[in-house]
Structure formats: structure tokens, C-alpha cells
Scaffold this active site. Sequence first.
Site, PDB file in Angstrom:
ATOM      1  N   LYS A  10      48.375   1.052  18.054  1.00  0.00           N
ATOM      2  CA  LYS A  10      47.916  -0.312  18.335  1.00  0.00           C
ATOM      3  C   LYS A  10      47.473  -0.040  19.976  1.00  0.00           C
ATOM      4  O   LYS A  10      48.329  -0.396  20.555  1.00  0.00           O
ATOM      5  CB  LYS A  10      49.038  -1.355  17.657  1.00  0.00           C
ATOM      6  CG  LYS A  10      48.462  -2.766  18.388  1.00  0.00           C
ATOM      7  CD  LYS A  10      49.236  -3.481  17.766  1.00  0.00           C
ATOM      8  CE  LYS A  10      49.418  -4.743  17.968  1.00  0.00           C
ATOM      9  NZ  LYS A  10      47.926  -5.800  17.112  1.00  0.00           N
TER      10      LYS A  10
HETATM   11  N1  PMP Z   1      45.277  -4.850  11.866  1.00  0.00           N
HETATM   12  C1  PMP Z   1      44.905  -5.468  12.689  1.00  0.00           C
HETATM   13  C2  PMP Z   1      43.491  -4.958  13.578  1.00  0.00           C
HETATM   14  C3  PMP Z   1      46.431  -5.967  13.896  1.00  0.00           C
HETATM   15  O1  PMP Z   1      45.634  -6.308  14.896  1.00  0.00           O
HETATM   16  C4  PMP Z   1      47.452  -7.008  12.782  1.00  0.00           C
HETATM   17  C5  PMP Z   1      47.918  -7.449  14.339  1.00  0.00           C
HETATM   18  N2  PMP Z   1      48.763  -6.518  14.615  1.00  0.00           N
HETATM   19  C6  PMP Z   1      47.561  -6.368  11.771  1.00  0.00           C
HETATM   20  C7  PMP Z   1      46.693  -5.888  10.988  1.00  0.00           C
HETATM   21  C8  PMP Z   1      48.795  -7.163  11.274  1.00  0.00           C
HETATM   22  O2  PMP Z   1      49.936  -5.845  11.491  1.00  0.00           O
HETATM   23  P1  PMP Z   1      51.349  -6.793  12.173  1.00  0.00           P
HETATM   24  O3  PMP Z   1      51.624  -7.541  10.913  1.00  0.00           O
HETATM   25  O4  PMP Z   1      52.260  -5.604  11.743  1.00  0.00           O
HETATM   26  O5  PMP Z   1      51.067  -7.998  13.465  1.00  0.00           O
END
Ligand code: PMP
Length: 306
Positions: A156
Site C-alpha cells: 500500500k
Molecule cells: N483496495 C484499495 C486500492 C484500497 O485503497 C483499499 C483501502 N485501503 C482497499 C482495497 C481496501 O483495503 P482495506 O480493507 O484493508 O482497507
Amino acid sequence: MNTPFLWHNGRIKPWSEANTHVSTHALHYGSSVFEGERVYATPDGPAYFRLADHTRRLFESAKVYEIEIGYSEAEINAASLELIRANSMKSAYVRPIVFRGAGGLGVLPKDGAPVEVALMAMEWGAYLGEAAERGADVCVSSWHRPAPNTIPSWAKAGGNYLNSQLIGLEARRNGYDEGIALGHNGLLSEGAGENLFLVKRGKLLTPPSSAGILAGITRDTVITLAAELGIPVEERDLPREALYTADEVFMTGSAAEITPVRSVDRKPVGSGKPGPVTRGLQESFFGLFNGSTRDRWGWLSFVHAV
Ligand code: PMP
């Protein structure tokens, strides 16, 4: 949006005192990794949801880009709790960020160049606003996710969100709440900031973790809760038309939580209203924070000792 205090490079300080220089590496080359997590007001006081999992992913993202965080996971977890106490918050959206700081320009970071670490807590309601209740109107974006051998989607990193911005800006310009991207292979991937789920004949379908997606923590939560509710889940390749023929569609994310989708490319999904499987999963998910779903997984980290 600002709160009185944030945590920066090892200590709590006033929000306005956490500044960074314009030569910061991350500004020029996208070299940041970050998280987005929520603190919920529960009957036992404020609690982080899956804090340890978010911190673990932060460290894994940093590892991919060879960024040395300089603190342990335990130290970041403790600082995260301290931040909420310092701001006397009952609920929050929390943004940890690790980035290459001001250590000279050049794509390749210099040896010993500084790394900065910050944790910010903010008040933040539903990510997609009222769409969370009525259901979001989404489009399939003309922008695709990067191929897996270009920008790794499990990390991320700040730079990944240039792609998300293109998807989101196009969607907003055309009057949609959010855009859904196809992967490098033309199959369904995820939303600009959310994972994607479809419901078809009582079964939950979601693109696999190899589909250029972020391995979402809410996605994992939904898969776990679905098993509890006896809903079968299949992680598999899905073509675009699966969106048009699904009984229900919803998106998940720490910010977006569980957001129903009521139309895709202006075609109504199912009845055009959030469906029973989505509602059931929302009830189970939000039940973790009002006490009606028992936290059997140790997902809650309480801010004050209980
Ligand atoms: N995909 C992307 C591109 C994101 O930015 C997020 C948000 N973090 C998610 C999926 C969902 O991930 P999470 O449930 O860990 O927040």
C-alpha cells in the site's frame, strides 16, 4: 478534520508542528507507504479494528520498498493507542504513514537518508457519503490497474494512488460515486479504494488476490464473517459482465466499510437497492462494534484498559 495532536517520529506533538521539507523524497518519487484504519466507539470504549493486521501490512509494504521504519510493530501499535488517548477521541479514522524524507534528490535513496513516520487521527464519516446507505452508483473505469510486474498491488504505497486518482476523477467527472478498474488481463480487479464483492445465487464472489488488488483487511473480514453466516465464498477470476448479471454488488474497505452498489454503468444491480446478503454482512460487521457480533478473533484493540 484536524485534531490537536499527532504522533511524529517518536512523539506526540501538536498537529501544526509536524512539517516536512519540499525536497522530501516521497513528494518527488512517491516513496511512501501508509495505512487507513478505524477506531470505533464500542460499549467498552474506543477500539481499533484489526490494528495489528494494519501495522503488519504497513511493515510489509515498507519491506517491499526497502524502507526502514526504525520502530517495532509493537511500538507503532502502542503509539496508535496513545494517539487516540491524547486526542480524547471516541472514534476516528487513523492514517499511519512512513516516507522517505529530505535526504537529497535522486530516484535511488542515498544511504542513511531519513525515513519519517507519522500517525494522524481524524474524524471521518462514511467514505462514500450517503452512497453507504442508498447504494453507490459506479462505473467500470477506462483506466486499468497496473500489471503485477509493474507496481506491486499488495504494497500500500502512495504512488499506487495515482492510478486510484485517475479512476476516481473519471468516475466523479461522469457523475458516478466510484470507479471499478479491470486488471491487466481485462478481468475485474477492484475499486479505486475498495475491494469488490458480487453475490450470485446466494454465493459470494470476489476477484482473487492475484487480480492486482490490495489484499484488503475488510475483504478478509467479510470472507471470515460470510463463513460464520454459512455463505459460500469463491475467490476467482470474474469478467466485467459478472457485474451486470450479479444479484448484489458491494465494495469493502477500512474507510468504505461495506458499501452497497446499486448500479453499474447506469444499469441497476438486482432490484436497484441494497440486497439481503449485503445487509446481513453489514449487520454482522457493524455488530462487531455495537456488541451484537462476538469478536472471536481478537480483532478489537481497546484504547483504554477494560
Ligand atoms: N483496495 C484499495 C486500492 C484500497 O485503497 C483499499 C483501502 N485501503 C482497499 C482495497 C481496501 O483495503 P482495506 O480493507 O484493508 O482497507
